[in-house]
Write an enzyme that holds these catalytic residues in place. Structure first.
Site, PDB file in Angstrom:
ATOM      1  N   GLU A  11      -6.924  17.932  23.872  1.00  0.00           N
ATOM      2  CA  GLU A  11      -6.788  18.619  25.171  1.00  0.00           C
ATOM      3  C   GLU A  11      -5.313  18.865  25.480  1.00  0.00           C
ATOM      4  OE1 GLU A  11      -9.374  16.863  28.191  1.00  0.00           O
ATOM      5  OE2 GLU A  11     -11.128  17.441  27.008  1.00  0.00           O
ATOM      6  N   GLU A  52     -15.952  17.044  21.698  1.00  0.00           N
ATOM      7  CA  GLU A  52     -16.384  16.351  22.924  1.00  0.00           C
ATOM      8  C   GLU A  52     -17.447  17.201  23.583  1.00  0.00           C
ATOM      9  OE1 GLU A  52     -13.430  14.757  25.613  1.00  0.00           O
ATOM     10  OE2 GLU A  52     -12.089  14.270  23.940  1.00  0.00           O
TER      11      GLU A  52
HETATM   12  O1  AHR Z   1     -14.363  11.734  27.119  1.00  0.00           O
HETATM   13  C1  AHR Z   1     -13.585  11.455  28.237  1.00  0.00           C
HETATM   14  C2  AHR Z   1     -12.366  12.350  28.321  1.00  0.00           C
HETATM   15  O2  AHR Z   1     -12.766  13.663  28.504  1.00  0.00           O
HETATM   16  C3  AHR Z   1     -11.494  12.417  27.093  1.00  0.00           C
HETATM   17  O3  AHR Z   1     -10.590  11.386  27.017  1.00  0.00           O
HETATM   18  C4  AHR Z   1     -10.781  13.708  27.292  1.00  0.00           C
HETATM   19  O4  AHR Z   1     -10.426  14.308  26.070  1.00  0.00           O
HETATM   20  C5  AHR Z   1     -11.755  14.551  28.086  1.00  0.00           C
HETATM   21  O5  AHR Z   1     -11.180  15.133  29.183  1.00  0.00           O
END
Ligand code: AHR
Length: 507
Positions: free
Chosen positions: A175, A307
């Protein structure tokens, strides 16, 4: 009600569904690592070198293909040298993203690699670009993967590990548009090239480097990253470089970021809104892939959804920074809808990691902080029912006469489906997203003879049914008797709000 038909040509296999789309994610966040995977060697909870034995056993049953670690946002704060050497001498740090707690680094590189060995999973190490140096990342790769007497290999040996590990997957930041540095994509694209150059293949270990990608519908981010590759259109046989994949993050919630909705207390409208947002992943994959196709006609670059999953308000009374949430039948269908999309986009989506494995967000496993009891979630069961899709050839599923529902300006089909084939078998996944109505679906099976079938169903009376230590099997798969021969193949009953798999024996 008209009968829905799913037409499947069993003799027309498509791209392979990589088992890696069934990957997982473990961050130093809340009780995922500490209390989830790691209890320490002195714990009364049965463990292998500090790693919970029951968690490993449950995940091995899923054939978990890879595990992403140490973050997430944590990865760009993590300095790997803090997590090696004698545990009682490791420095502490503040986990500023997740609860502002002090991290003692008891779980570090060796513990993670041991966990992957126990799980039989490939490690996916997320390297620090946000606050780490190029040299630090380069050294970590050397420490993990080099066999000779190089400085980092010697340091690893001094810490008790002689042989290098195999590390197939390497993340370049996380991110980067947010917690990973608040970078502009043009800046990050240059950094990803630079860091990828120094995250070298050592000996026989070939890294598959994954650059931190877009969030949701940020197609511009993908576009700029794709532009930064060396010419992809020229030689179809030349590998992509200097990195090999870009990632995508997409979370499902029923409210805005500030009030994402309760995991267990929701209305029927919120049920549909959630599933409509889950289904939106298909559009995201289509549109990010379209951008990628423009630069990469030979499809050398992978799209890695590292994710995904539901993100609800935390369970009342728990630490807001720990992201602990319950997991209901609704989460199970969010998972099945995503997995259908990954199967359908198997030509571009090479890997995916649901967030996160234990005790955080859409977990497979919840553990009780006091009793230590372990609970398998409804989402776990969807992953278990789908293991037949791992490395199988995708099969197109053409749905006819599916009812739809207008949800928040989008049309939500009441059935989601996907299928795959391997050897003389096929697996069909069917989700009935309808909160109230059961339906029957005809599987119009063409091209091969079906000589046998076995079916399973996952459902429960209530939409918000979930498993607890006291009632661990409220939502659990059961053999499904509602499958009959039909002139076109099979006729399958889909109870309201259910997930059904039909395994076929083929001749
Ligand atoms: O999964 C939780 C968080 O969500 C992670 O650390 C981040 O990459 C995303 O914003």
């Amino acid at each position: 009600m008209t009968t829905t038909t799913a037409v499947i040509d069993l003799d027309l296999p498509g791209p392979t569904i990589s088992r890696h789309v069934y990957g997982h994610f473990a961050e130093h966040l809340g009780r995922c690592i500490y209390g989830g995977f790691w209890v320490g060697e002195d714990s009364p909870v049965p463990n292998v070198r500090g790693i919970r034995a029951d968690v490993v056993e449950a995940l091995r049953a899923l054939h978990i293909p890879n595990l992403r670690w140490p973050g997430g946002c944590f990865a760009d704060d993590y300095h790997w040298r803090d997590g090696i050497g004698p545990r009682d001498q490791r420095p502490r740090m503040v986990n500023s993203h997740w609860g502002d707690v002090v991290e003692d680094n008891a779980f570090g590189t060796h513990e993670f690699m041991d966990l992957c060995d126990l799980l039989g999973a490939d490690p996916y190490v997320s390297g620090n670009i946000g606050s780490g140096t190029v040299a630090e990342m380069s050294d970590w790769v050397e420490y993990l993967t080099r066999a000779d007497d190089s400085p980092m290999a010697a340091l690893r040996r001094a810490n008790g590990r002689d042989e290098p590990w195999r590390v197939p997957f390497w993340g370049l930041g996380n991110e980067a548009w947010g917690c990973g540095g608040n970078l502009r994509v043009e800046q990050f694209a240059s950094m990803a090239r630079q860091y990828a150059t120094y995250a070298r293949d050592q000996g026989g270990n070939a890294l598959y480097r994954i650059a931190a990608g877009a969030s949701d519908a940020d197609y511009h981010w993908t576009e700029v990253l794709m532009r930064s590759f060396d010419d992809l259109a020229q030689d179809p046989a030349a590998p992509a470089g200097p990195f090999q994949a870009v990632s995508l993050h997409y979370y499902t919630m029923s409210g805005p970021w500030s009030d994402k909705g309760s995991a267990t207390e929701f209305t029927t409208d919120e049920w549909y809104l959630t599933l409509s947002r889950a289904r939106y992943v298909d559009e995201l994959l289509t549109r990010h892939s379209t951008v990628m196709d423009r630069y990469d006609p030979h499809r050398k670059v992978g799209l890695v959804v590292d994710e995904w999953g539901t993100w609800w308000n935390v369970e009342p009374g728990t630490n807001p920074g720990f992201l602990y949430q319950q997991n209901t039948l609704r989460d199970a269908l969010v998972a099945s809808v995503h997995l259908d999309a990954f199967h359908t986009h198997a030509d571009r989506v090479v890997m995916a990691n649901i967030a996160q494995t234990v005790n955080v967000l859409q977990a497979m496993i919840l553990t009780d902080p006091d009793s230590g009891a372990l609970v398998l979630t409804p989402t776990y069961h969807v992953f278990a029912m789908n293991t037949g899709h791992h490395d199988a050839a995708s099969l197109a599923v053409h749905l006819r006469d599916v009812e739809t529902r207008d949800v928040d300006g989008r049309s939500l089909p009441m059935v989601s489906a996907s299928a795959s084939t391997k050897d003389d078998t096929a697996l069909v996944s069917l989700s009935n997203l309808d909160a109230d109505a059961a339906r029957t679906i005809v599987l119009d099976l063409r091209g091969r003879d079906v000589v046998g079938h076995t079916a399973h169903v996952l459902t429960a009376p209530a939409l918000n049914a979930h498993n607890t230590a006291e009632a661990p099997s409220t939502v659990a798969p059961a053999p499904h008797a509602g499958v009959r021969a039909h002139p076109r193949g099979l006729e399958v009953d889909l109870p309201a709000h259910s997930y059904v798999t039909v395994a076929l024996d083929l001749r």
